[in-house]
Scaffold this active site. Structure first.
Site, mmCIF file in Angstrom:
data_model
loop_
_atom_site.group_PDB
_atom_site.id
_atom_site.type_symbol
_atom_site.label_atom_id
_atom_site.label_comp_id
_atom_site.label_asym_id
_atom_site.label_seq_id
_atom_site.Cartn_x
_atom_site.Cartn_y
_atom_site.Cartn_z
ATOM 1 N N HIS A 324 31.560 44.723 33.404
ATOM 2 C CA HIS A 324 31.956 43.237 32.912
ATOM 3 C C HIS A 324 30.010 43.147 33.407
ATOM 4 O O HIS A 324 29.045 43.381 33.836
ATOM 5 C CB HIS A 324 32.624 42.961 34.282
ATOM 6 C CG HIS A 324 32.651 41.027 33.542
ATOM 7 N ND1 HIS A 324 31.747 39.708 34.180
ATOM 8 C CD2 HIS A 324 33.643 40.660 32.456
ATOM 9 C CE1 HIS A 324 32.158 38.828 33.820
ATOM 10 N NE2 HIS A 324 33.266 39.075 33.081
ATOM 11 N N ASP A 383 40.426 42.081 30.625
ATOM 12 C CA ASP A 383 41.383 42.510 29.182
ATOM 13 C C ASP A 383 41.764 44.290 29.438
ATOM 14 O O ASP A 383 42.676 44.419 28.798
ATOM 15 C CB ASP A 383 39.976 42.841 27.860
ATOM 16 C CG ASP A 383 39.713 41.715 28.275
ATOM 17 O OD1 ASP A 383 40.332 40.546 27.657
ATOM 18 O OD2 ASP A 383 38.408 41.172 27.819
#
Length: 446
Positions: A324, A383
């Site tokens: 991320h 996700d």
């Protein structure tokens, strides 16, 4: 496509190519990011804090991830809702829009306004959703939000009161638009039955999504609570993510609310942003087919290495769901989602898939270090688990990113209004031109 046109496209690629070294030469912040991966600061906000690292004596150091809405840690918000046995998405939307947690009276008033806007305008389904079926629900949602402009008696009224009502109306209506768009797609593109249930105004937004999506309208309280958790976790993620920045950027031009929200939906659609959960599920399917024993970490590691070497999956070399831009040690959204989903998955066919994702999460950082020489701290992002949660809830893959959009709408709305109140200036970053002046050549001489 004729050969001449193909050659034009090939020539364009050559003509438009830019030497990557020039980005360093001119100190260009590609992707609006600094060299250490942090975002270029382009604004100030009171809405959300995404915390994933600390700067210690000029160096970026990993830290546990935190997601904070209006000063409240998302984990505390979830704990409070779960303790009371309530649904929390509407309360989260109130917090993001108005800046404070509501008391019981204000929350009930807010829910009444949301309920008022839950149903779509008369003949909206027939005139907007059914007349032009789309193979992509996100495109249909963006088109439908733009169409809501036509049903607004004062679409260009930008007073705060009017903007708030527009925001609440879009938040309330987007789930119905999403499910309706899916049902229409199911009928016209899949030759299946189209079931258009009326909205049950006594249900929460999370309950309503499951109720209108399923042919028999049946769902368990545990399923609805898990979906409500997903909506809360996705409701906001700071002003720097692509879709929120798009909403603020478009808002800075002075355009109407519906245009700004449709732009945000369009930005979220991309696989590098909201569409990433679908890429995770595609990757998971590939791994399931390529690994005989999912419980054998050696087999899983070997297959992940093939993915990193661009030999398997989509040949991108990426392990989707890992890493991320901000979070380092942990993504609090992934932590919360994984914990809650595992309870519901126990004893189902999806439980083994959750264990496989957990193995991927544990193995990927060391495989990156071994195969790529990349030793940066890496965690699973939201996700990694959201797609499998949707699968567990029986939500079709075509709706994964659309569900993300429904959840994120309160955050977009909050940022639009903050931009209206404080921005006061159109966003216009600079691009350095590399072209040289050329003499004009007459048509007959070219």
């Amino acid at each position: 496509m004729n050969e001449r046109f193909q050659k034009l496209c090939r020539d364009y690629k050559i003509q438009t190519a830019i030497d990557p070294r020039l980005y360093d030469k001119y100190n260009v912040k590609r992707g609006l990011r600094n060299n250490d991966g942090s975002g270029v600061v382009v604004g100030l906000t009171n809405i959300c804090c995404v915390h994933g690292y600390v700067i210690d004596e000029g160096e970026k150091r990993p830290a546990p991830g935190q997601l904070i809405y209006r000063g409240y840690d998302i984990c505390d918000l979830i704990s409070g809702v779960e303790k009371d046995g309530r649904y929390g998405f509407e309360e989260t939307a109130y917090l993001l829009l108005f800046g404070n947690l509501p008391d019981k009276e204000h929350l009930e008033d807010f829910k009444k306004i949301v309920t008022h806007y839950r149903t779509l305008p008369p003949y909206f389904a027939e005139d907007v959703l059914m007349r032009c079926p789309s193979s992509n629900i996100m495109n249909k949602m963006a088109q439908s939000v733009l169409a809501l402009y036509t049903y607004d008696k004062e679409p260009e009224n930008k007073s705060m009161e009017s903007e708030m009502l527009k925001a609440i109306s879009v938040i309330a209506r987007l789930p119905a638009i999403m499910v309706g768009a899916y049902q229409v797609m199911r009928r016209y593109l899949y030759n299946s039955s189209m079931v258009m249930h009326p909205i049950n105004l006594d249900e929460s937004l999370a309950e309503s999504i499951l109720s209108t999506l399923r042919d028999n309208r049946e769902y368990t309280k545990e399923e609805a609570k898990l979906l409500d958790l997903c909506l809360m976790l996705h409701a906001e993620h700071g002003g720097g993510n692509n879709s929120t920045f798009t909403c603020r950027c478009v808002t800075s031009t002075g355009t109407d609310a519906y245009a700004a929200y449709a732009s945000a939906i369009s930005a979220l659609k991309g696989p590098r942003h909201g569409g990433a959960n679908i890429k995770v599920m595609e990757m998971l399917n590939c791994i399931e087919n390529g690994v005989k024993n999912w419980e054998n970490e050696g087999e899983v590691a070997d297959f992940l290495t093939k993915i990193l070497n661009k030999e398997e999956n989509d040949h991108s070399g990426l392990i989707y769901g890992m890493g991320h831009a901000v979070y380092t040690l942990s993504d609090p959204r992934a932590v919360q989602l994984k914990k809650s989903a595992l309870k519901l998955a126990k004893g189902t066919e999806v439980e083994a898939e959750f264990r496989l994702l957990d193995t991927i999460e544990r193995l990927t950082p060391q495989l990156f270090a071994k195969n790529k020489g990349d030793i940066k701290t890496m965690c699973a992002n939201v996700d990694m688990y959201s797609g499998l949660v949707y699968k567990l809830l029986g939500i079709p893959v075509e709706m994964y990113t659309a569900l993300f959009a429904c959840a994120r709408m309160p955050g977009w709305c909050a940022h639009r209004m903050e931009e209206i109140e404080n921005g006061k200036r159109i966003m216009r970053p600079a691009y350095r031109t590399l072209i040289k002046n050329r003499d004009y050549i007459a048509l007959d001489e070219r």
